[in-house]
Design an enzyme around this catalytic site. Structure first.
Site, PDB file in Angstrom:
ATOM      1  N   VAL A   1       2.381  40.978  58.270  1.00 27.21           N
ATOM      2  CA  VAL A   1       1.442  40.759  57.485  1.00 27.21           C
ATOM      3  C   VAL A   1       1.695  41.436  56.315  1.00 27.21           C
ATOM      4  O   VAL A   1       2.149  42.561  56.242  1.00 27.21           O
ATOM      5  CB  VAL A   1       0.085  41.416  57.742  1.00 27.21           C
TER       6      VAL A   1
ATOM      7  N   ASP B   1      -8.609  38.963  72.682  1.00 25.91           N
ATOM      8  CA  ASP B   1      -7.689  40.113  72.260  1.00 25.91           C
ATOM      9  C   ASP B   1      -8.617  40.893  71.378  1.00 25.91           C
ATOM     10  O   ASP B   1      -8.260  41.387  70.371  1.00 25.91           O
ATOM     11  CB  ASP B   1      -6.574  39.434  71.733  1.00 25.91           C
TER      12      ASP B   1
ATOM     13  N   LEU C   1       1.987  45.027  55.273  1.00 27.75           N
ATOM     14  CA  LEU C   1       0.752  46.267  55.643  1.00 27.75           C
ATOM     15  C   LEU C   1       0.624  46.274  57.144  1.00 27.75           C
ATOM     16  O   LEU C   1       0.071  47.248  57.532  1.00 27.75           O
ATOM     17  CB  LEU C   1      -0.501  45.111  55.485  1.00 27.75           C
ATOM     18  N   GLY C   2       1.523  45.465  57.965  1.00 29.53           N
ATOM     19  CA  GLY C   2       1.660  45.489  59.567  1.00 29.53           C
ATOM     20  C   GLY C   2       2.262  44.518  60.006  1.00 29.53           C
ATOM     21  O   GLY C   2       2.902  43.405  59.543  1.00 29.53           O
ATOM     22  N   GLU C   3       2.573  44.613  61.439  1.00 22.29           N
ATOM     23  CA  GLU C   3       3.088  43.812  62.322  1.00 22.29           C
ATOM     24  C   GLU C   3       2.746  43.900  63.589  1.00 22.29           C
ATOM     25  O   GLU C   3       2.462  45.039  64.146  1.00 22.29           O
ATOM     26  CB  GLU C   3       4.740  44.141  62.018  1.00 22.29           C
ATOM     27  N   GLY C   4       2.790  42.708  64.298  1.00 18.97           N
ATOM     28  CA  GLY C   4       2.328  42.570  65.570  1.00 18.97           C
ATOM     29  C   GLY C   4       3.279  41.745  66.388  1.00 18.97           C
ATOM     30  O   GLY C   4       4.317  41.401  65.811  1.00 18.97           O
TER      31      GLY C   4
END
Length: 603
Positions: free
Chosen positions: A12, A127, A4-7
């Site tokens: 995720v 954040d 779903l995503g990456e930071g």
């Protein structure tokens, strides 16, 4: 599984909990976190995030279901199982442009709800930014990624997982104190201020080419008003956002819960044209929900000189009645640390009280030969001034109870009010001779000539927070401003009341002056423009209303009902402050608000 995503901290993935048969989100440490000692630190930080997030149970914060590790040895990979939130990130929405102010207010209020819960638990997010916020199809905000969150309790962060020299947070949204390495709860609200600015204008308050540029801007540059960037933004939004973006956290006005209320009022405002008058939000550092023991209110009632101390957060008295005066108490004042209450009475004495016990602090201060009309502490608490019908002002040492110097003489009639300048160097007095006098508090000598111009008795006085202005109220139905350096009037008299102006009080940032009158209203004045702002705050039926200012906190109005019920309000927003006080008196005659009391245990 579907990514779903990456930071910077992790990836995720969408997954399915086979035991409970529900979709979940699984976060694992990103491969970018590295190996060796760096990987160990990333793993420890990730586990800390999991434990912190798991402590938070709030509808606007993503829920943690489980925590674990997979693999062995150095190949261990921690994972976090969370609720799967479906919706759209605010970052994606902002790529399409600004959102409407009602949406910004509604979403901002929900973010505040989440932050209030986290702050109450002792956790800072650190954040807040669009990519860490998601809007569900039903319009619910979810705050994501507590990866750089930190417990506010210093003992909870003894692991020192933040590396020396590293910057935790995202520079375009970073509060000045966070950039210096000292984040606090109001740092999250500063970041929210940046976010709200971006939501309603489509751009950030500051633009810079790199991290250093952003941090420099937050530390040194003043942000523009949102309305100067995007047409049609109401003045109330300018007030709210610019207050949140003040450099000094002490000058930001709300805690998260109070800000949520203010944003909801913006969301439900009937029309943009009314925002500036009904929702003026320039009053800094006003916690709409005071904590128990944070502020005290003193009231006097009746002719027997009895006083009461109240906790305004609970609406309850904190001691037995304070008795000793043999005549009506007209005025009271708290010392700067809140430990003492001074009261002046028709019995010609001043008394000092220990606010923690409700007991007298020493013997009565005697020396005046007639009614004591007013009392005031110097900012350092070392002097107490009293004004009297005997036409004098007396300075006292509140520790010894002895007079300091000879009485200050010069007024030709009753001295009604006294006030110290913020630096304590000047003492101002006003009286029934329609004059204002300035005194050197160290020598007791007059400073300059008497200030003349009022057409009636001068009743009360207040210095602006920077000490440059003195405000006075009068029976001539006006308030006036004076330049303390020259003794000259500043602007025209403030005319708007239809009867005696009883009192004056500055907002903590000095931009507003509140006046209250026999006509049953409190008015707010824009100091720079010399004009009225907002709508009058009206007294209850058969009651009174007045303005009040703590020594280091909010500007408030209080209303006194016919039944003696005292209520406190923020006159700029109309929001209540604390709980009503049921005094059961026919009509309290005096009210004084303490400074914010910190780290105090009440007896």
């Amino acid at each position: 599984m579907r990514q779903l995503g990456e930071g910077g901290m992790g990836q995720v993935w969408e997954a399915r909990d086979e035991t409970l048969e529900r979709p979940v989100a699984v976060k694992v440490i990103s491969l970018l976190a590295g190996g060796g000692s760096r990987g160990d630190e990333a793993r420890a930080r990730f586990l800390r995030e999991a434990r912190i997030t798991a402590r938070l149970q709030h509808p606007n914060i993503v829920t943690v279901h489980d925590l674990g590790e997979t693999g062995t040895g150095d190949s261990r990979v921690p994972f976090l199982v969370m609720e799967l939130v479906r919706g759209e990130g605010l970052d994606a929405m902002l790529r399409r442009g600004a959102v409407t102010p009602p949406d910004a207010a509604r979403w901002g209020a929900q973010i505040c709800d989440a932050l209030a819960d986290a702050h109450d638990t002792g956790i800072l997010h650190r954040d807040i930014k669009p990519s860490n916020l998601m809007i569900t199809p039903s319009g619910i905000v979810k705050v994501l990624d507590f990866g750089v969150a930190r417990a506010a309790d210093p003992y909870a962060t003894a692991d020192r997982l933040t590396r020396t020299g590293s910057i935790m947070g995202t520079p375009p949204y970073m509060a000045p104190e966070q950039a210096r390495g000292f984040p606090e709860a109001r740092s999250d609200l500063y970041a929210l201020g940046c976010l709200l600015f971006e939501l309603i204008t489509g751009r950030l308050p500051f633009h810079a080419p790199d991290t250093v540029g952003y941090l420099s801007a937050h530390l040194t540059q003043e942000p523009p008003a949102p309305s100067s960037i995007s047409a049609g933004i109401p003045a109330a939004w300018d007030d709210l956002v610019l207050t949140l973006l003040r450099k000094d956290p002490d000058r930001r006005c709300w805690n998260a819960a109070g800000l949520a209320q203010a944003l909801r009022r913006l969301d439900h405002a009937p029309a943009p044209a009314q925002h500036a008058s009904t929702l003026l939000l320039t009053n800094p550092d006003i916690p709409v929900g005071p904590e128990p023991g944070e502020y005290l209110l003193a009231t006097s009632a009746g002719g027997n000189g009895t006083l009461r101390l109240w906790d305004i957060a609970t609406g309850r008295p904190v001691s037995q009645p304070l008795t000793g005066h043999t005549g009506t108490v007209f005025r009271m004042a708290f010392s700067p640390d809140g430990r003492l209450l001074a009261s002046g009475s028709m019995d010609a004495t001043v008394r000092l009280w220990d606010t923690a016990t409700g007991e007298p602090a020493g013997e009565p201060l005697t020396g005046h030969t007639n009614i004591v009309e007013d009392v005031a502490f110097s900012p350092d608490g070392r002097l107490l001034a009293s004004a009297s019908v005997d036409t004098t002002v007396q300075l006292w040492d509140p520790v010894t109870g002895r007079p300091v110097g000879e009485p200050l003489t010069g007024h030709t009639n009753t001295v009604v009010g006294v006030a110290f300048s913020p630096d304590g160097r000047l003492l101002a007095s006003g009286g029934m001779d329609a004059t204002v006098r300035l005194w050197d508090s160290a020598t007791g000598r007059p400073v300059g000539e008497p200030l003349t111009g009022h057409g009636g008795h001068v009743l009360r006085l207040a210095f602006s927070p920077d000490g440059r202005l003195l405000a006075t109220s009068s029976r001539d139905w006006t308030a006036r401003l004076w330049d303390t350096a020259t003794g000259r009037p500043v602007g025209k008299p403030l005319s708007g009341h239809t009867n005696t102006v009883w009192d004056v009080a500055f907002s903590p940032d000095g931009s507003l002056l509140a006046t209250n009158s026999e006509d049953g209203t409190v008015l707010l004045w824009d100091i720079a423009a010399g004009r009225l702002v907002g709508q009058p705050l009206n007294a209850p039926a058969n009651g009174d209303v007045s303005a009040i200012r703590s020594l280091d906190g909010p500007l408030l109005a209080f209303s006194i009902g016919e039944d003696g019920t005292v209520r406190l309000w923020d006159p700029a927003t109309g929001l209540p402050f604390g709980q009503p006080l049921t005094t059961r008196a026919s009509r309290p005659l005096g009210v004084a608000l303490s400074p914010r009391i910190r780290d105090r245990t009440w007896s």
